[in-house]
Design a protein around this motif. Structure first.
Motif, mmCIF file in Angstrom:
data_model
loop_
_atom_site.group_PDB
_atom_site.id
_atom_site.type_symbol
_atom_site.label_atom_id
_atom_site.label_comp_id
_atom_site.label_asym_id
_atom_site.label_seq_id
_atom_site.Cartn_x
_atom_site.Cartn_y
_atom_site.Cartn_z
ATOM 1 N N SER A 113 0.751 -1.082 -0.015
ATOM 2 C CA SER A 113 -0.098 0.066 -0.006
ATOM 3 C C SER A 113 0.923 1.288 -0.127
ATOM 4 O O SER A 113 0.374 2.424 -0.202
ATOM 5 C CB SER A 113 -0.890 -0.100 1.315
ATOM 6 O OG SER A 113 -0.327 0.090 2.445
ATOM 7 N N SER A 151 -10.077 -1.791 3.184
ATOM 8 C CA SER A 151 -8.686 -1.617 3.051
ATOM 9 C C SER A 151 -8.230 -2.413 1.988
ATOM 10 O O SER A 151 -7.442 -1.808 1.153
ATOM 11 C CB SER A 151 -8.045 -1.973 4.409
ATOM 12 O OG SER A 151 -6.342 -1.864 4.102
ATOM 13 N N ILE A 172 -6.901 -0.783 -2.107
ATOM 14 C CA ILE A 172 -5.429 -1.030 -2.588
ATOM 15 C C ILE A 172 -5.844 -1.604 -4.059
ATOM 16 O O ILE A 172 -5.174 -1.089 -4.993
ATOM 17 C CB ILE A 172 -4.736 -2.197 -1.825
ATOM 18 C CG1 ILE A 172 -4.373 -1.582 -0.493
ATOM 19 C CG2 ILE A 172 -3.183 -2.502 -2.603
ATOM 20 C CD1 ILE A 172 -3.623 -2.609 0.467
#
Length: 236
Positions: free
Chosen positions: A176, A219, A223
């Motif tokens: 990330s 999350s 990405i």
């Protein structure tokens, strides 16, 4: 209270994030960085003697580093064919975060049932630092965010699950770093952390587990969306 400039997230107690000699650990960091940044391309062969010569070391630390990278999924080792760089593609990221969606709710549910006043105070302290930083320094945010989640998982009796969580989180953290947080993702992180603390305080184990599943998936998808956009830009 630690200053955020000096803050460094630590793995849950009893978990060695490296598990190698100091030289092997150093090479592991260097080779992993080369893979993440694309200096070592997908499917490149990783020849032990070549890497040892490049880094001015013997072959044993290189073998240690490659075994660690294999354990994280960055490298594939095939008998009689040697080591190669695994593509850091969307499938790789999807596999990692989907495992998190499966195991983190169980870890969170246990934590809510066992959380102490001190645990809650620590979550609030770290969340305060996260909000104070407000994504101004993305490295600080990453360290603080990891520390926030570590508070919940560090005491869990299943050390294998805690270690798997740490290993996969470190992989996603590394990947990330290529991307910036969108405004929507920033708002979601802060809101979900605060909601999670409220569930912990209220003893709402199931609600906290459901929230953490959405949090982890959000999350991972963040990405993936960046990766898709980057690939589309390259293709165009």
């Amino acid at each position: 209270m630690a200053e955020t400039s000096d803050f460094k997230a630590k793995p849950p107690e009893g978990i060695d994030p490296i598990g190698a000699s100091s030289e092997g650990a150093s090479l592991y960091q260097l080779i992993r960085e080369d893979i993440i940044e694309g200096r070592l391309a997908a499917n490149d062969r990783l020849v032990v003697t070549d890497l040892a010569r490049r880094h001015g070391t013997s072959t044993n630390p290189v073998r240690e580093a490659l075994q660690l990278l294999r354990g994280e999924g960055f490298v594939t080792l095939v008998p009689n064919r040697g080591a190669r760089v695994r593509p850091i593609d969307q499938d790789f990221v999807r596999d990692i975060y989907e495992i998190g969606v499966l195991i983190e709710p169980a870890l969170t549910r246990w934590f809510v049932n066992m959380a102490t006043v001190e645990d809650i105070a620590e979550l609030e302290r770290i969340q305060g630092l996260i909000e104070e930083n407000n994504f101004a320094d993305t490295f600080k945010h990453s360290e603080l965010d990891t520390a926030f989640h570590t508070v919940m998982y560090q005491k869990h009796y299943n050390r294998h699950a805690a270690e798997l969580w740490w290993k996969h989180r470190e992989v996603l953290r590394a990947v990330s770093r290529r991307f910036n947080f969108t405004l929507a993702r920033r708002a979601a992180i802060l809101s979900e952390h605060r909601e999670l603390i409220a569930h912990v305080k209220a003893g709402n184990a199931n609600e906290a587990a459901e929230l953490i599943a959405r949090h982890v998936e959000g999350s991972g998808r963040h990405i993936l969306e960046h990766m898709r956009a980057r690939n589309a830009a390259r293709a165009g």
